[in-house]
Design a protein around this motif. Sequence first.
Motif, PDB file in Angstrom:
ATOM      1  N   TYR A  79       0.835  -1.199   0.000  1.00  0.00           N
ATOM      2  CA  TYR A  79       0.000   0.000   0.000  1.00  0.00           C
ATOM      3  C   TYR A  79       0.869   1.247   0.000  1.00  0.00           C
ATOM      4  O   TYR A  79       2.042   1.206   0.376  1.00  0.00           O
ATOM      5  N   GLN A  97      -7.062   2.347   7.122  1.00  0.00           N
ATOM      6  CA  GLN A  97      -7.241   1.947   5.720  1.00  0.00           C
ATOM      7  C   GLN A  97      -7.570   3.120   4.814  1.00  0.00           C
ATOM      8  O   GLN A  97      -7.401   3.047   3.596  1.00  0.00           O
ATOM      9  N   SER A 100      -4.205   4.468   3.299  1.00  0.00           N
ATOM     10  CA  SER A 100      -3.262   3.481   2.760  1.00  0.00           C
ATOM     11  C   SER A 100      -3.883   2.688   1.610  1.00  0.00           C
ATOM     12  O   SER A 100      -4.153   1.494   1.742  1.00  0.00           O
TER      13      SER A 100
END
Length: 199
Positions: A79, A97, A100
């Motif tokens: 990522y 999240q 990323s």
Amino acid sequence: VTGVQTCALPISGLVYSLLCRLFASRLRLTEPTPEAPKITKHIIIIGGGYAGVAAAQALERELASDLSVGIWLLSQKNYLLHTPMLSEVSSSAVNAQNISPPLRSFFDRTQVVLCEVDGVDLERGVVLIAEDARNQARELPFDHLLLAVGGVANFFGNKAVAAEAFTFKSLQDAMLLRNQIIDMFERADVESDAAKRQR
């Protein structure tokens, strides 16, 4: 009889589909799939941060019509970390999240290799991939190499600071700091001594 007819319909459709595929190429009813051009030049980018991703995107644009050039991006993580927003993760304002996104979502043809680089042999033109849970020790050949590895926390030899400080360069760092902050407030919430609570 109805049950037999119902069962026969999907089978006949399957047989018809298989026969069409079998005879279509022999009767030249379909265009042959063109073979992908052979890759003759290898470009390897080491580092999956802003610089590595931007370089791979720029190369994809420049080489859009030249499919004989292969592009590989080697990264320890799969990522791209938006580091300016790490403080938002540590304050629980943003989920990890959300800062990323997956590396592969940025590319059309760049191959992302999740690995640890063990070294570079410039004379032979190969990157040495370290053995780990997902990779065997191997070598990737290159014609062009771009290093965009970023940096690591440096305490300049001060072991006392290294032992006590929180680093702040990764998602794990931000979540560790967030958990530490929450833990301190939880402890303060049940502390009866006002001076200790304030501290």
